[in-house]
Design a protein around this motif. Structure first.
Motif, PDB file in Angstrom:
ATOM      1  N   GLU A   1      35.944   2.199  42.963  1.00 31.85           N
ATOM      2  CA  GLU A   1      35.950   1.755  44.352  1.00 31.85           C
ATOM      3  C   GLU A   1      35.048   2.636  45.221  1.00 31.85           C
ATOM      4  O   GLU A   1      34.497   2.187  46.216  1.00 31.85           O
TER       5      GLU A   1
ATOM      6  N   LEU B   1      38.803   4.274  53.660  1.00 30.90           N
ATOM      7  CA  LEU B   1      39.439   2.997  53.329  1.00 30.90           C
ATOM      8  C   LEU B   1      39.316   2.677  51.842  1.00 30.90           C
ATOM      9  O   LEU B   1      40.274   2.245  51.205  1.00 30.90           O
ATOM     10  N   ALA B   2      38.123   2.918  51.305  1.00 34.18           N
ATOM     11  CA  ALA B   2      37.918   2.638  49.883  1.00 34.18           C
ATOM     12  C   ALA B   2      38.817   3.527  49.032  1.00 34.18           C
ATOM     13  O   ALA B   2      39.318   3.114  47.987  1.00 34.18           O
TER      14      ALA B   2
ATOM     15  N   THR C   1      51.566  -4.219  47.180  1.00 36.88           N
ATOM     16  CA  THR C   1      50.218  -3.803  46.797  1.00 36.88           C
ATOM     17  C   THR C   1      49.191  -4.848  47.204  1.00 36.88           C
ATOM     18  O   THR C   1      48.162  -4.533  47.807  1.00 36.88           O
TER      19      THR C   1
ATOM     20  N   TYR D   1      42.203   2.109  49.063  1.00 39.05           N
ATOM     21  CA  TYR D   1      42.144   0.920  48.223  1.00 39.05           C
ATOM     22  C   TYR D   1      42.285   1.301  46.743  1.00 39.05           C
ATOM     23  O   TYR D   1      43.094   0.736  46.004  1.00 39.05           O
TER      24      TYR D   1
ATOM     25  N   LEU E   1      43.269  -4.096  53.593  1.00 42.23           N
ATOM     26  CA  LEU E   1      42.172  -3.135  53.467  1.00 42.23           C
ATOM     27  C   LEU E   1      40.833  -3.830  53.260  1.00 42.23           C
ATOM     28  O   LEU E   1      39.809  -3.400  53.789  1.00 42.23           O
ATOM     29  N   GLU E   2      40.850  -4.933  52.487  1.00 43.64           N
ATOM     30  CA  GLU E   2      39.598  -5.661  52.253  1.00 43.64           C
ATOM     31  C   GLU E   2      39.020  -6.154  53.570  1.00 43.64           C
ATOM     32  O   GLU E   2      37.825  -6.091  53.797  1.00 43.64           O
TER      33      GLU E   2
ATOM     34  N   LYS F   1      46.271  -4.412  49.961  1.00 39.09           N
ATOM     35  CA  LYS F   1      44.929  -4.624  49.437  1.00 39.09           C
ATOM     36  C   LYS F   1      44.166  -5.641  50.283  1.00 39.09           C
ATOM     37  O   LYS F   1      43.018  -5.409  50.668  1.00 39.09           O
ATOM     38  N   THR F   2      44.823  -6.769  50.602  1.00 40.19           N
ATOM     39  CA  THR F   2      44.166  -7.800  51.413  1.00 40.19           C
ATOM     40  C   THR F   2      43.807  -7.248  52.787  1.00 40.19           C
ATOM     41  O   THR F   2      42.707  -7.475  53.300  1.00 40.19           O
TER      42      THR F   2
END
Lengths: 293, 292
Positions: free
Chosen positions: B169, B206-207, B270, B210, B277-278, B274-275
């Motif tokens: 990531e 952020l990554a 999770t 993630y 953060l994307e 994840k959504t």
């Protein structure tokens, strides 16, 4: 044996120094620290342990190795592992493409929610997947009560293995195809249809060839995942030798019998297959980068 | 600039539309597939877990000492694995994204190995090293140290399978941001750590989260690798997924589903994080693209 490891670490040190000395380009700090740490960690966690497998397998004579990996039981396990993983990856290529297509091209309610749920198989422990699938498809299960009378038995059969592998490999094709479909310029399709191509021709001549490398890459990832899967399949398979015993299951059985050489030899073949697939995926990526743009 | 935007906007026409019945047919089929493969199983887990009411559910989860211990063990292993993967991920991503050195591509490929290797093989290799017949087996038992069939081997095997998650990531994000800000910081006299914490870290934040989320999900859910190194000692080395399997073998389905529902809940959280953060990362990337 300790001497071997020490030697390995020393060789690694020499290579590291050579790496660092050859890099005179960047003024940014931290190359020796970050590279040194990451190579050491990678060696300790992955490379030295994996080499243990090959060294152990190498201590067998070729005939010993051959009799183990080519016995009737291991042959049955390999062929079952490869066919189930292959079929599951094939099913995933088809339904993954369908789902990616619909997610990119059409609008429908709860689209973002559905899109997020695609990744569930990557987040859900495989043991839970196995538990649920075995419970759903047995004769008294929610879906089994309708399917078993129809002759579709998705519990404790080969089909059950394929079906749970479809679940574990589901996100791969969707996620490799999705970005490629998004990147296709509308003009390309428009130009084709102005020049007189039918919708079907546009699809088979333009869209399909463009996304094909992505489908292939997703297929290979799902296939690799399927080859090694253990957690989910032991729930849905009856694990009977010669019939529904997969190669990873056979490795564990041999380990529990303390038959280390056998377990290692079978694992080595599986490892070689994994490396082959990894090389294949990388080749596709390089190839599609070169010809895709 | 403005002119160009108008041109691209006018070119961004809708793609040639499929006829309506094709659209409906394909959408229905796709949603049907997702519902059959993912929707029904998730619903089934929670239904079976709560079938007999919340009190039975709680008793299934916390009444059994072995199940309690498995929850504790998973919660204590996952953070250690995540920590190790983060330290590796940050340092490997820094070396690979910021420097060119011989063997860089090989290093990148080797880091992906754990994704292709069967988890069972990942467990096996540690048995070969730390087991009694293994490389270090005799030395370890002579020094009264136990790694195999204990928490250290569970951590090691989980580290093996989760190794690529954080670093994969971070590399693309570091490459997107480029090194200009970091070079500026260094040339203005910042030392390495100052540069890292003040410039690099805010960019990759952020990554990193993630990667941590994905790594944590895998660490909590890993089965094959820990199954092999755990030695199957009841109540001692069972993580949550292993405990689910043991309850299944004992035909204690309500308890198996109760524990599975916790893992499913974690998986759904999770996916939610994840959504989110994307979305944030897409914004951040757009901002970074505008500023350059």
């Amino acid at each position: 044996m300790m001497a071997k490891i020490e030697f390995g670490i020393r060789v690694q040190g020499v290579i590291l120094v050579a790496f660092i000395q050859s890099n005179k380009g960047s003024p940014l700090p931290g190359l020796s620290l970050s590279l040194g740490y990451s190579v050491t960690y990678l060696s300790l966690i992955v490379l030295i342990p994996l080499s243990a497998c090959f060294i152990k397998a190498g201590s067998l004579s070729p005939t010993e190795f051959w009799t183990i990996v080519w016995s009737e039981r291991t042959r049955a396990a390999y062929s079952l592992t490869f066919t189930t993983a292959f079929l599951a990856a094939l099913i995933n290529a088809a339904i993954g493409f369908l789902v990616a297509w619909v997610l990119v091209r059409y609008e429908f309610p709860f689209k973002r929610f559905v899109d997020a749920m695609i990744d569930l198989p990557l987040a859900l422990p495989t043991a839970v997947a196995g538990l649920v699938y075995s419970s759903l498809y047995v004769e008294s299960g929610w879906l089994g009560q309708f399917l078993v009378p129809l002759g579709i038995n998705a519990a404790y059969t080969k089909f059950a293995i394929v079906w749970v592998l479809v679940f574990t490999g589901f996100p791969f094709v969707v996620r490799t195809v999705q970005p490629v479909l998004e990147e296709i310029e509308p003009e390309v399709e428009e130009a084709a249809s102005i020049l007189g191509a039918s919708r079907l021709q546009v699809f088979t001549r333009i869209l399909l060839p463009t996304v094909f490398p992505a489908i292939l890459s997703g297929f290979a990832q799902a296939f690799a995942r399927g080859l090694g899967e253990y957690g989910s399949v032991i729930f849905v398979s009856s694990n009977i030798p010669y019939k529904t015993e997969l190669a990873p299951v056979l490795i564990v059985t041999r380990l529990e019998e303390m038959a280390f050489p056998e377990a290692t030899a079978i694992a080595t073949v599986l490892l070689a297959a994994s490396f082959g697939i990894l090389a294949f995926i990388n080749t596709i990526e390089i190839w599609s980068k070169r010809f895709g743009k | 600039m403005g002119n160009k935007t108008i041109i691209t906007a006018s070119l961004k026409k809708k793609r040639p539309e499929d006829s309506e019945w094709v659209r409906y047919l394909l959408t229905t089929m796709a949603l049907g597939v997702v519902f059959l493969i993912i929707g029904i199983p998730v619903f089934h887990v929670f239904f079976r877990a709560f079938e007999k009411g919340p009190m039975v559910y709680l008793d299934n989860l916390f009444g059994n000492p072995n199940t309690r211990h498995s929850i504790f063990l998973t919660l204590s292993i996952a953070p250690r694995v995540v920590f190790l993967s983060v330290v590796f991920g940050v340092s490997a991503a820094w070396a690979i994204a910021r420097f060119r050195f011989p063997g860089r591509t090989i290093l990148l490929t080797l880091m992906d190995l754990p994704l292709a290797v069967s988890p069972v093989v990942a467990g096996l290799v540690f048995v070969l090293i730390f087991g009694m017949q293994g490389w270090m087996g005799e030395w370890l038992s002579a020094n009264n140290m136990q790694i195999l069939f204990g928490t250290p081997s569970l951590v090691l095997a989980t580290c093996f399978v989760t190794l690529p998650y954080v670093v994969r990531e971070l590399i693309p994000v570091l490459e997107t941001y480029g090194e200009e800000e970091e070079l500026a910081a260094v040339s203005l006299g910042a030392n390495g750590w100052q540069m890292f914490w003040r410039i690099t870290m805010p960019n990759i934040r952020l990554a990193l989260v993630y990667g941590i989320i994905l790594c944590n999900a895998r660490a909590m859910g890993e089965f094959g690798a820990v199954y092999v190194v755990s030695g199957r000692i009841s109540g001692l080395n069972d993580t949550m997924p292993l405990r689910v399997e043991k309850l299944f073998q004992e035909y204690d389905m309500p308890a198996a589903f109760a524990l599975a529902s916790v893992l499913t809940f974690l998986a759904l959280v999770t996916l939610g994080v994840k959504t989110y953060l994307e979305k944030s990362m897409a914004h951040q990337k757009a901002d970074a693209g505008e500023s350059t």
